[in-house]
Write a protein that holds these residues in place. Structure first.
Motif, PDB file in Angstrom:
ATOM      1  N   VAL A 430      53.182  15.209  18.533  1.00  0.00           N
ATOM      2  CA  VAL A 430      53.992  14.506  17.533  1.00  0.00           C
ATOM      3  C   VAL A 430      53.730  13.006  17.663  1.00  0.00           C
ATOM      4  N   VAL A 431      53.475  12.356  16.546  1.00  0.00           N
ATOM      5  CA  VAL A 431      53.285  10.901  16.516  1.00  0.00           C
ATOM      6  C   VAL A 431      54.379  10.306  15.637  1.00  0.00           C
ATOM      7  N   THR A 432      55.161   9.413  16.211  1.00  0.00           N
ATOM      8  CA  THR A 432      56.224   8.761  15.441  1.00  0.00           C
ATOM      9  C   THR A 432      55.889   7.283  15.249  1.00  0.00           C
ATOM     10  N   ILE A 433      56.244   6.772  14.068  1.00  0.00           N
ATOM     11  CA  ILE A 433      56.097   5.344  13.776  1.00  0.00           C
ATOM     12  C   ILE A 433      57.442   4.854  13.266  1.00  0.00           C
ATOM     13  N   THR A 434      58.009   3.872  13.971  1.00  0.00           N
ATOM     14  CA  THR A 434      59.347   3.369  13.641  1.00  0.00           C
ATOM     15  C   THR A 434      59.239   2.026  12.920  1.00  0.00           C
ATOM     16  N   TYR A 435      59.885   1.953  11.762  1.00  0.00           N
ATOM     17  CA  TYR A 435      59.875   0.743  10.930  1.00  0.00           C
ATOM     18  C   TYR A 435      61.300   0.195  10.823  1.00  0.00           C
ATOM     19  N   THR A 436      61.400  -1.115  10.768  1.00  0.00           N
ATOM     20  CA  THR A 436      62.667  -1.772  10.454  1.00  0.00           C
ATOM     21  C   THR A 436      62.490  -2.468   9.099  1.00  0.00           C
ATOM     22  N   VAL A 437      63.329  -2.081   8.118  1.00  0.00           N
ATOM     23  CA  VAL A 437      63.131  -2.542   6.743  1.00  0.00           C
ATOM     24  C   VAL A 437      64.429  -3.132   6.193  1.00  0.00           C
ATOM     25  N   ASP A 438      64.348  -4.332   5.647  1.00  0.00           N
ATOM     26  CA  ASP A 438      65.515  -4.940   5.013  1.00  0.00           C
ATOM     27  C   ASP A 438      65.902  -4.137   3.776  1.00  0.00           C
ATOM     28  N   VAL A 452      51.331   6.718   2.152  1.00  0.00           N
ATOM     29  CA  VAL A 452      50.959   6.819   3.567  1.00  0.00           C
ATOM     30  C   VAL A 452      51.095   8.259   4.045  1.00  0.00           C
ATOM     31  N   ARG A 453      52.148   8.938   3.604  1.00  0.00           N
ATOM     32  CA  ARG A 453      52.349  10.336   4.001  1.00  0.00           C
ATOM     33  C   ARG A 453      51.182  11.205   3.537  1.00  0.00           C
ATOM     34  N   ARG A 454      50.738  11.027   2.303  1.00  0.00           N
ATOM     35  CA  ARG A 454      49.607  11.805   1.805  1.00  0.00           C
ATOM     36  C   ARG A 454      48.344  11.503   2.611  1.00  0.00           C
ATOM     37  N   SER A 455      48.182  10.251   2.979  1.00  0.00           N
ATOM     38  CA  SER A 455      47.027   9.872   3.787  1.00  0.00           C
ATOM     39  C   SER A 455      47.038  10.603   5.132  1.00  0.00           C
ATOM     40  N   ARG A 456      48.209  10.652   5.787  1.00  0.00           N
ATOM     41  CA  ARG A 456      48.304  11.345   7.080  1.00  0.00           C
ATOM     42  C   ARG A 456      47.993  12.835   6.925  1.00  0.00           C
ATOM     43  N   LEU A 457      48.482  13.445   5.853  1.00  0.00           N
ATOM     44  CA  LEU A 457      48.259  14.871   5.646  1.00  0.00           C
ATOM     45  C   LEU A 457      46.798  15.172   5.327  1.00  0.00           C
ATOM     46  N   ARG A 458      46.165  14.301   4.549  1.00  0.00           N
ATOM     47  CA  ARG A 458      44.752  14.519   4.213  1.00  0.00           C
ATOM     48  C   ARG A 458      43.863  14.429   5.441  1.00  0.00           C
ATOM     49  N   THR A 459      44.206  13.571   6.374  1.00  0.00           N
ATOM     50  CA  THR A 459      43.272  13.233   7.446  1.00  0.00           C
ATOM     51  C   THR A 459      43.594  13.868   8.788  1.00  0.00           C
ATOM     52  N   GLY A 460      44.580  14.772   8.852  1.00  0.00           N
ATOM     53  CA  GLY A 460      44.777  15.459  10.133  1.00  0.00           C
ATOM     54  C   GLY A 460      46.151  16.025  10.413  1.00  0.00           C
ATOM     55  N   ALA A 461      47.209  15.419   9.873  1.00  0.00           N
ATOM     56  CA  ALA A 461      48.553  15.887  10.196  1.00  0.00           C
ATOM     57  C   ALA A 461      48.855  17.211   9.506  1.00  0.00           C
ATOM     58  N   SER A 462      49.480  18.137  10.226  1.00  0.00           N
ATOM     59  CA  SER A 462      49.891  19.405   9.620  1.00  0.00           C
ATOM     60  C   SER A 462      51.202  19.255   8.869  1.00  0.00           C
ATOM     61  N   SER A 463      51.997  18.246   9.223  1.00  0.00           N
ATOM     62  CA  SER A 463      53.197  17.899   8.461  1.00  0.00           C
ATOM     63  C   SER A 463      53.511  16.438   8.720  1.00  0.00           C
ATOM     64  N   CYS A 464      54.195  15.810   7.772  1.00  0.00           N
ATOM     65  CA  CYS A 464      54.534  14.392   7.916  1.00  0.00           C
ATOM     66  C   CYS A 464      55.754  14.099   7.054  1.00  0.00           C
ATOM     67  N   GLU A 465      56.809  13.581   7.653  1.00  0.00           N
ATOM     68  CA  GLU A 465      58.038  13.263   6.933  1.00  0.00           C
ATOM     69  C   GLU A 465      58.588  11.924   7.397  1.00  0.00           C
ATOM     70  N   LEU A 466      59.339  11.282   6.489  1.00  0.00           N
ATOM     71  CA  LEU A 466      59.983  10.008   6.803  1.00  0.00           C
ATOM     72  C   LEU A 466      61.484  10.233   6.911  1.00  0.00           C
ATOM     73  N   TYR A 467      62.097   9.735   8.002  1.00  0.00           N
ATOM     74  CA  TYR A 467      63.536   9.897   8.239  1.00  0.00           C
ATOM     75  C   TYR A 467      64.205   8.526   8.354  1.00  0.00           C
ATOM     76  N   ARG A 468      65.500   8.504   8.004  1.00  0.00           N
ATOM     77  CA  ARG A 468      66.296   7.260   8.089  1.00  0.00           C
ATOM     78  C   ARG A 468      67.388   7.445   9.115  1.00  0.00           C
ATOM     79  N   ASP A 469      67.537   6.491   9.979  1.00  0.00           N
ATOM     80  CA  ASP A 469      68.527   6.556  11.062  1.00  0.00           C
ATOM     81  C   ASP A 469      69.941   6.486  10.470  1.00  0.00           C
ATOM     82  N   ALA A 474      68.647   0.432   8.510  1.00  0.00           N
ATOM     83  CA  ALA A 474      67.420  -0.360   8.408  1.00  0.00           C
ATOM     84  C   ALA A 474      66.272   0.284   9.193  1.00  0.00           C
ATOM     85  N   ARG A 475      66.571   1.343   9.942  1.00  0.00           N
ATOM     86  CA  ARG A 475      65.555   1.959  10.814  1.00  0.00           C
ATOM     87  C   ARG A 475      65.014   3.240  10.177  1.00  0.00           C
TER      88      ARG A 475
END
Length: 524
Positions: A430-438, A452-469, A474-475
């Motif tokens: 599992v690879v996680t990337i954490t962003y802080t966004v105003d 970006v999600r489509r890019s990850r899926l095309r190039t190797g990821a079997s699944s990719c989702e974005l979650y909000r804390d 903001a996380r």
């Protein structure tokens, strides 16, 4: 960055190619030798299919048997194209092609000998056709991928158009012999020549994972999926002509083998003319306009097959069908060769071959059954109507405009910061990337992250989702799963393009701080 959806040219490179002669790639000696050898091999295989169809026109249930030749020739593409594409991307393409051509020689010799001995019943003829179709299925992805390595990028669409020039027909036994001889010539050129083997990447792929990666790339690429849709809508109704033209010649026009040869020659002449006209057509029409015009022209030729009772006039009216067939199929092939990244090019082209084979084989069988149950005239009229309707759908489902997209490889991710080196076969990872966004940037950030999600899926990821804390709005955390650590490392090494880099940069620019990456491994 949102993915463009407007109608227009498929690529900037295609438009550039339109400004020079379609024959320009033949100035490259390595491509010229390989092209003539492959043209001979494809001519031989296509001639064999033509000869096989003519041998069956007088058999009982000829409508079904003649159509079954197309099915037998195309079915191997459905079964073998993706494995062939994976092999072409992970091994030496030259050696693969030499091995396949050697097998094709053996099949061609056996087919010729049995035909001369008058020991070729319909069932055995279909089996030999299936074997030769298998050779073509294994050959095409490797050959198509080699084109990108042999000619300048702007000439790839022209090289693809040249690959579509296939004409000739003579007696059945001679056709089968020429097929074997052409395979010998192709193998000799491959053996004698020096051809690039392509970049296999820093981390060699296993066969099964390579197949999964190819399927995953196409599934998550709207641009490629739309190209394949246009091919299906054209080939399914278009297959009626290739499957039933022998019966038009023999039953509706009362012509013999020479008359059938004249009609096929008209189609071939149209293909040659189409290759020469492609640069001018591409400069005057958008890709979608060319698709529409080609579909309507082919529909008119389908109607002519059953409404015109003059052999000479029908031959003239089939020339536009040859032009249209070349324009659509080779136009899409050329666009794919330019669009697909090098690491997945053969696999992406193999998916085109699968779709084409499905349309050709499925359409041939369907139109053969329609002709048997309802007659040749209803079959051709129905095919013409479906072709026209399919062409008009380009107004609803146009080819996507990728003008300005950067398809060159881009290595821009930093090396993973690990406490110790990990085995590429360990997984899942599992690879996680954490962003802080105003808050003001959240809508634009969410839109950018979909790309970006489509890019990850095309190039190797079997699944990719974005979650909000939930406790900190903001996380945001992107969570990508990979079957193995090696699949993620290949993204670092050679799978990303300049367009992927631009989309990552667009998302990062909307964050308040640099994103934080974490690599999580299984505890066992």
């Amino acid at each position: 960055m949102t993915e463009p959806t407007a109608a227009g040219t498929v690529s900037g490179e295609t438009a550039a190619a339109a400004r020079e002669s379609v024959w320009a790639p033949l100035r490259v000696r390595a491509f010229r030798m390989l092209w003539f050898a492959q043209l001979g091999s494809m001519l031989g295989t296509w001639m064999q299919t033509v000869g096989a169809q003519w041998m069956l026109v007088d058999e009982p249930s000829a409508e079904t048997l003649v159509a079954m030749v197309q099915v037998a020739a195309m079915l191997p593409m459905l079964l073998l194209a993706l494995p062939a594409g994976a092999l072409a991307d992970i091994m030496d393409r030259r050696r693969l092609l030499i091995g396949v051509q050697t097998f094709q020689v053996c099949v061609g010799v056996g087919l010729t000998a049995l035909t001369l001995a008058d020991r070729m019943p319909p069932a055995l003829l279909l089996i030999f056709t299936f074997l030769l179709g298998s050779c073509m299925a294994l050959t095409l992805p490797a050959y198509q991928a080699l084109v990108q390595e042999l000619v300048p990028r702007e000439q790839v669409p022209s090289a693809a158009a040249l690959a579509g020039l296939v004409i000739a027909q003579v007696g059945a036994a001679a056709v089968f012999a020429i097929n074997a001889a052409a395979a010998v010539a192709f193998a000799l050129v491959l053996t004698a020549g020096r051809h690039p083997v392509g970049d296999r990447g820093a981390l060699p792929e296993r066969f099964t994972s390579a197949m999964r990666a190819g399927q995953r790339y196409v599934r998550n690429s709207p641009v490629v999926r739309r190209m394949l849709l246009r091919v299906v809508l054209f080939v399914l109704p278009g297959a009626a002509m290739w499957a039933l033209l022998p019966l038009v010649a023999s039953r509706l026009l009362g012509a013999g083998a020479a008359g059938y040869g004249l009609l096929l020659g008209a189609l071939g002449a149209g293909a040659v003319l189409g290759a020469d006209l492609m640069p001018r057509l591409s400069s005057r029409l958008s890709s979608n306009g060319l698709m529409l015009a080609s579909g309507l022209a082919y529909a008119a030729s389908l109607l002519a097959c059953v409404l015109v009772d003059s052999l000479a006039l029908l031959a003239v009216l089939l020339v536009p069908a040859g032009i249209a067939w070349l324009a659509v199929l080779m136009g899409v092939t050329g666009a794919l060769q330019v669009f697909l990244p090098g690491w997945v090019r053969a696999r992406g082209l193999s998916m085109f071959n699968i779709v084409f084979a499905f349309g050709q084989a499925g359409g041939a069988l369907a139109w053969g059954l329609v002709a048997r149950w309802f007659g040749l005239v209803p079959a051709f009229v129905s095919a013409a109507v479906l072709m026209a309707v399919g062409a008009l759908t380009v107004l609803v489902w146009p080819l996507r405009d990728v003008t300005g997209w950067n398809r060159d490889p881009a290595v821009y991710w930093p090396e993973p910061d690990l406490a110790q080196e990990a085995d590429p076969e360990v997984g899942p990872v599992v690879v996680t990337i954490t962003y802080t966004v105003d808050e003001a940037n959240v809508p634009a950030f969410l839109q950018a992250m979909e790309q970006v999600r489509r890019s990850r899926l095309r190039t190797g990821a079997s699944s990719c989702e974005l979650y909000r804390d939930g406790s900190d709005p903001a996380r945001f955390v992107q969570v990508a799963h990979y079957r193995t650590w090696g699949e993620h490392l290949r993204q670092h090494a050679d799978r990303l393009t300049g367009t992927d880099q631009a989309r990552d940069a667009a998302a990062d620019a909307l964050a308040a701080a640099p994103p934080v990456v974490a690599h999580l491994f299984p505890t066992r």
